[in-house]
Design an enzyme around this catalytic site. Structure first.
Site, PDB file in Angstrom:
ATOM      1  N   LYS A  53     -19.578  -1.663   4.796  1.00 58.46           N
ATOM      2  CA  LYS A  53     -19.052  -1.357   6.135  1.00 58.46           C
ATOM      3  C   LYS A  53     -20.045  -0.497   6.899  1.00 58.46           C
ATOM      4  CE  LYS A  53     -14.387  -2.140   4.606  1.00 58.46           C
ATOM      5  NZ  LYS A  53     -13.115  -1.611   4.085  1.00 58.46           N
ATOM      6  N   GLN A  97     -10.311   3.863   3.026  1.00 59.36           N
ATOM      7  CA  GLN A  97     -10.553   2.768   2.070  1.00 59.36           C
ATOM      8  C   GLN A  97      -9.438   2.733   1.017  1.00 59.36           C
ATOM      9  OE1 GLN A  97     -13.045   0.371   2.186  1.00 59.36           O
ATOM     10  NE2 GLN A  97     -11.881  -0.534   0.524  1.00 59.36           N
ATOM     11  N   ASP A 120      -8.003  -0.808  11.049  1.00 57.66           N
ATOM     12  CA  ASP A 120      -7.571  -1.860  10.126  1.00 57.66           C
ATOM     13  C   ASP A 120      -6.303  -2.575  10.612  1.00 57.66           C
ATOM     14  OD1 ASP A 120      -9.235  -2.354   7.931  1.00 57.66           O
ATOM     15  OD2 ASP A 120      -8.639  -0.491   6.936  1.00 57.66           O
TER      16      ASP A 120
END
Ligand code: NDP
Length: 284
Positions: A53, A97, A120
């Site tokens: 990422k 994460q 997200d």
């Protein structure tokens, strides 16, 4: 007829290039698009995801901040970091994460992220906005599947779409996105009866099951478009494989995504796109 092999790597590169150009414009206007990534613990797979990422951020010119916390971090400590990032004016997107260590209340953490920074798209506010047809930020993998379909010229409106899998991060948002684009949508899952017959109705099949090569040609209507979200490890060869038996299905379908190189690369590209979009929404 030979099916179109949908090249997720190429489409993801195209999207990242589009994002890069837009990020450049933001910078020229004095705005630095910024993604904050929080990693808790030392799970090797998570560390690889976070590294990828950050690499993608570099490629598109998004500034990335990273916060690495020890494995024994408790929920309150993590929440205080999330709140601090919520308050920072220079942070556009916050990503925690997953999975988090067992002692942490994952839902509580995800719900603490400001929905306007929820890159997200997992926050219930963003899930709800998607459900009422007014998406703000959408979970990256299903958003990536839509891009693959659209950019490959697969028509969605009026088509029968069957999504196999009903998880909150893939199956459900996938179904909403297809519905929003006027497909007739069925969501199948482990309790679906006559799964083969149900999937065989589909003009568009999205497999998000997590079972290596489960979807064979017996499930597929001639000419269907088949999108394979699955990322599995083949028990015998140790290689990556999808939920679709590619070699068996390819001869009967009109378009298909490979694994690897299909949906996988799209997820990070959409993360970059979401971060840019959030920075713009906050300026409005
Ligand atoms: P989950 O395990 O959360 O969900 C799997 C879904 O499949 C469940 O809804 C389950 O049904 C259903 N299912 C399981 N077995 C069967 C069966 N035999 N028949 C029909 N349905 C079944 O997985 P995710 O949604 O998180 O992920 C799915 C796959 O996608 C995995 O391989 C994962 O690695 C991959 N993935 C890939 C990403 C990418 O970037 N390409 C991102 C995210 C995931 P039920 O609800 O009834 O249990």
């Amino acid at each position: 007829m030979e099916p179109t092999i949908i090249d997720g790597k190429a489409i993801a590169a195209q999207i990242k290039e589009e994002v890069r150009l837009e990020v450049e414009k933001e910078r020229a206007a004095g705005r630095e698009v910024t993604l904050a990534v929080i990693l808790v613990g030392d799970d090797p797979a998570s560390a690889v995801y976070v590294r990828n990422k950050k690499k993608a951020c570099e490629t598109v010119g998004i500034r990335s901040l990273s916060l690495e916390l020890p494995a024994d971090t408790d929920t309150e400590t993590l929440l205080s970091h999330v709140r601090e990032l919520n308050d920072r004016k220079d942070v556009d997107g916050i990503l925690v994460q997953l999975p988090l260590p067992a002692q942490i209340d994952e839902q509580k953490v995800l719900r603490a992220i400001d929905p306007m920074k929820d890159v997200d798209g997992f926050h219930p506010v963003n899930v709800g906005l998607l459900a009422i047809g007014e998406p703000q930020v959408v979970s990256c993998t299903p958003a990536g599947v839509i891009e693959l379909l659209v950019r490959s010229g697969v028509e969605i409106a009026g088509k029968e779409a069957v999504v196999v899998g009903r998880s909150n991060i893939v199956g459900k948002p996938m179904a909403h996105l297809l519905l929003q684009r006027n497909a007739t949508v069925t969501i199948a899952h482990s309790r679906t009866k006559d799964l083969k017959e149900v999937v065989k109705r589909a003009d568009i099949v999205v497999a998000a099951v997590g079972k290596p090569r489960m979807i064979t040609s017996e499930y597929i209507k001639e000419g269907a478009a088949v999108i394979d979200v699955g990322i599995n490890r083949d028990a015998e060869t140790g290689k990556l494989c999808g939920d679709v038996d590619f070699d068996d299905v390819a001869p009967v379908c009109s378009a298909i995504t490979p694994v690897p190189g299909g949906v996988g690369p799209m997820t990070i590209a959409m993360l970059m796109k979401n971060c840019l979009e959030l920075s713009r929404i906050r300026q409005r």
